[in-house]
Each structure stands twice: as C-alpha cells, then as structure tokens.
Scaffold this motif. Structure first.
Motif, short mmCIF file in Angstrom:
data_model
loop_
_atom_site.label_atom_id
_atom_site.label_comp_id
_atom_site.label_asym_id
_atom_site.label_seq_id
_atom_site.Cartn_x
_atom_site.Cartn_y
_atom_site.Cartn_z
N ILE A 208 0.88 -1.18 0.00
CA ILE A 208 0.00 0.00 0.00
C ILE A 208 0.91 1.22 0.00
O ILE A 208 1.69 1.42 0.93
CB ILE A 208 -0.92 0.04 1.25
CG1 ILE A 208 -1.71 -1.24 1.41
CG2 ILE A 208 -1.80 1.28 1.24
CD1 ILE A 208 -2.96 -1.35 0.61
N ASN A 209 0.83 2.00 -1.05
CA ASN A 209 1.68 3.19 -1.19
C ASN A 209 3.15 2.87 -0.93
O ASN A 209 3.86 3.61 -0.27
CB ASN A 209 1.20 4.30 -0.24
CG ASN A 209 -0.19 4.77 -0.57
OD1 ASN A 209 -0.60 4.80 -1.73
ND2 ASN A 209 -0.96 5.12 0.46
N GLY A 210 3.60 1.72 -1.44
CA GLY A 210 5.01 1.36 -1.34
C GLY A 210 5.43 0.70 -0.03
O GLY A 210 6.59 0.36 0.14
N THR A 211 4.49 0.53 0.91
CA THR A 211 4.80 -0.12 2.18
C THR A 211 4.10 -1.46 2.23
O THR A 211 2.92 -1.56 1.90
CB THR A 211 4.34 0.76 3.36
OG1 THR A 211 4.96 2.05 3.25
CG2 THR A 211 4.71 0.13 4.69
N LEU A 212 4.81 -2.48 2.67
CA LEU A 212 4.26 -3.83 2.71
C LEU A 212 3.49 -4.05 4.01
O LEU A 212 4.00 -3.77 5.09
CB LEU A 212 5.39 -4.85 2.59
CG LEU A 212 5.01 -6.27 2.24
CD1 LEU A 212 4.34 -6.33 0.86
CD2 LEU A 212 6.23 -7.16 2.25
N SER A 213 2.25 -4.57 3.89
CA SER A 213 1.46 -4.90 5.07
C SER A 213 1.97 -6.18 5.70
O SER A 213 2.80 -6.89 5.12
CB SER A 213 -0.02 -5.08 4.68
OG SER A 213 -0.19 -6.33 4.02
N MET A 214 1.42 -6.49 6.86
CA MET A 214 1.79 -7.75 7.49
C MET A 214 1.17 -8.92 6.75
O MET A 214 0.08 -8.80 6.20
CB MET A 214 1.36 -7.77 8.96
CG MET A 214 -0.12 -7.96 9.21
SD MET A 214 -0.52 -8.21 10.95
CE MET A 214 0.11 -6.73 11.68
N PRO A 215 1.86 -10.04 6.70
CA PRO A 215 1.26 -11.26 6.17
C PRO A 215 0.29 -11.82 7.21
O PRO A 215 0.12 -11.23 8.29
CB PRO A 215 2.45 -12.18 5.95
CG PRO A 215 3.48 -11.71 6.90
CD PRO A 215 3.25 -10.23 7.07
N ASN A 216 -0.32 -12.94 6.93
CA ASN A 216 -1.22 -13.57 7.88
C ASN A 216 -0.51 -13.72 9.23
O ASN A 216 0.55 -14.34 9.30
CB ASN A 216 -1.64 -14.93 7.35
CG ASN A 216 -2.62 -15.62 8.28
OD1 ASN A 216 -3.38 -14.97 8.97
ND2 ASN A 216 -2.59 -16.93 8.28
N PRO A 217 -1.07 -13.15 10.31
CA PRO A 217 -0.39 -13.17 11.61
C PRO A 217 -0.69 -14.41 12.45
O PRO A 217 -0.65 -14.35 13.67
CB PRO A 217 -0.91 -11.91 12.28
CG PRO A 217 -2.30 -11.80 11.76
CD PRO A 217 -2.24 -12.28 10.34
#
Length: 158
Positions: free
Chosen positions: A16-25
């Motif tokens: 999102i806007n060049g930043t990676l979200s967390m994978p399945n936690p």
C-alpha cells in the motif's frame, strides 16, 4: 461477492503506497487444518456465514485473503480431495449428525466442489490510505483465532 477460489491467494503481504502490510499473523499446521476441515464438513455455515476478507489488487488482477487464510487453506484441501477421500472424510465427520443435517451439508459441499466458488467481502487497495489501516483490519479479523505469530505482528505494528 462470489469469487472462484482459484483467484484467491493467501496473504504474504500487500503493498500500500510502497509499504508492505503484514502477512497472515497466525501460525498453524496441518493438524489445525485437519481439525478445521472436520468442523467445516460438519457445519459448512462456519465458512458460508463467516465470509473471507479479500483485497483486490488491480495491477496484479488477483485477490489476497486478509481474513480467512486458514479457512481458505482448508477449503482448498476439501476441493482437492478425490471423491472417495471426500466421501470417507465427510462420513467420518458427520456420522453423529441427524440425517436431514447431513443431507444439507452434503448438498452444500457437492455444490461447492462443483463450482469452486466462495462468497467473500472484497476491498481494494484504494480502500486503505495507509498500510496501518490494513494491518488493523488483519489483526482485528485474526485476533481471537489461532496462535498469533508475534514476530510478524511486532515487525508490522508501530
């Protein structure tokens, strides 16, 4: 929205806007999936009424599961079963159920195994201004289920 299961991938992180979200936690193994398969075979409404949460990525033309990764894995394994294996596992999982309930469950699974579709809630990446908004939704959906992967959570929550 109805989406073919083959169009959905498990969450390994979304940009999102060049930043990676967390994978399945969540941390889960095959024994957790086997237990979930048994539960789903006994009561498909656990899946039907608890829609997966997806993010549609326009540029990649794919859906990422941000909620329901373990259910999605279990459903994929149910769909991949041979008819013989499915019938054996279904019988074992539902043998204590009333006949009418078993027939309804069997009809649901026969339909799902034939169509390979699932009903889901779909967001787009544009629905999230910052990756922290997406991470909050991922954590909220996974908060009460499974074993948390604290390394993933601490790496992605600020």
């Amino acid at each position: 929205m109805v989406v073919p299961i083959s169009y959905i991938t498990n969450n390994t992180g979304i940009s999102i806007n060049g930043t990676l979200s967390m994978p399945n936690p969540q941390i889960y193994g095959q024994s957790d999936i086997d237990t979930l398969i048994r539960s789903l075979l006994q009561n498909p409404s656990l899946y039907e009424n608890r829609n997966g949460l997806l993010v549609f990525l326009d540029g990649a033309n794919k859906y990422i599961a941000i909620g329901g990764n373990k259910r999605l894995t279990a459903i994929r394994q149910i769909l991949a079963m041979s008819q013989t294996v499915f019938e054996r596992q279904f019988h074992e999982a539902t043998k204590e159920l009333h006949t009418e309930t078993r027939v309804k469950c069997l009809q649901y699974w026969n339909d799902t195994r034939q169509t390979h579709n699932t009903t889901v809630i779909v967001y787009t990446a544009k629905d999230f201004n910052q990756v922290s908004e997406l991470n909050s939704l991922i954590l909220a959906d996974n908060g009460a289920y499974g074993k948390p992967d604290y390394d993933v959570i601490t790496a992605h929550v600020t």
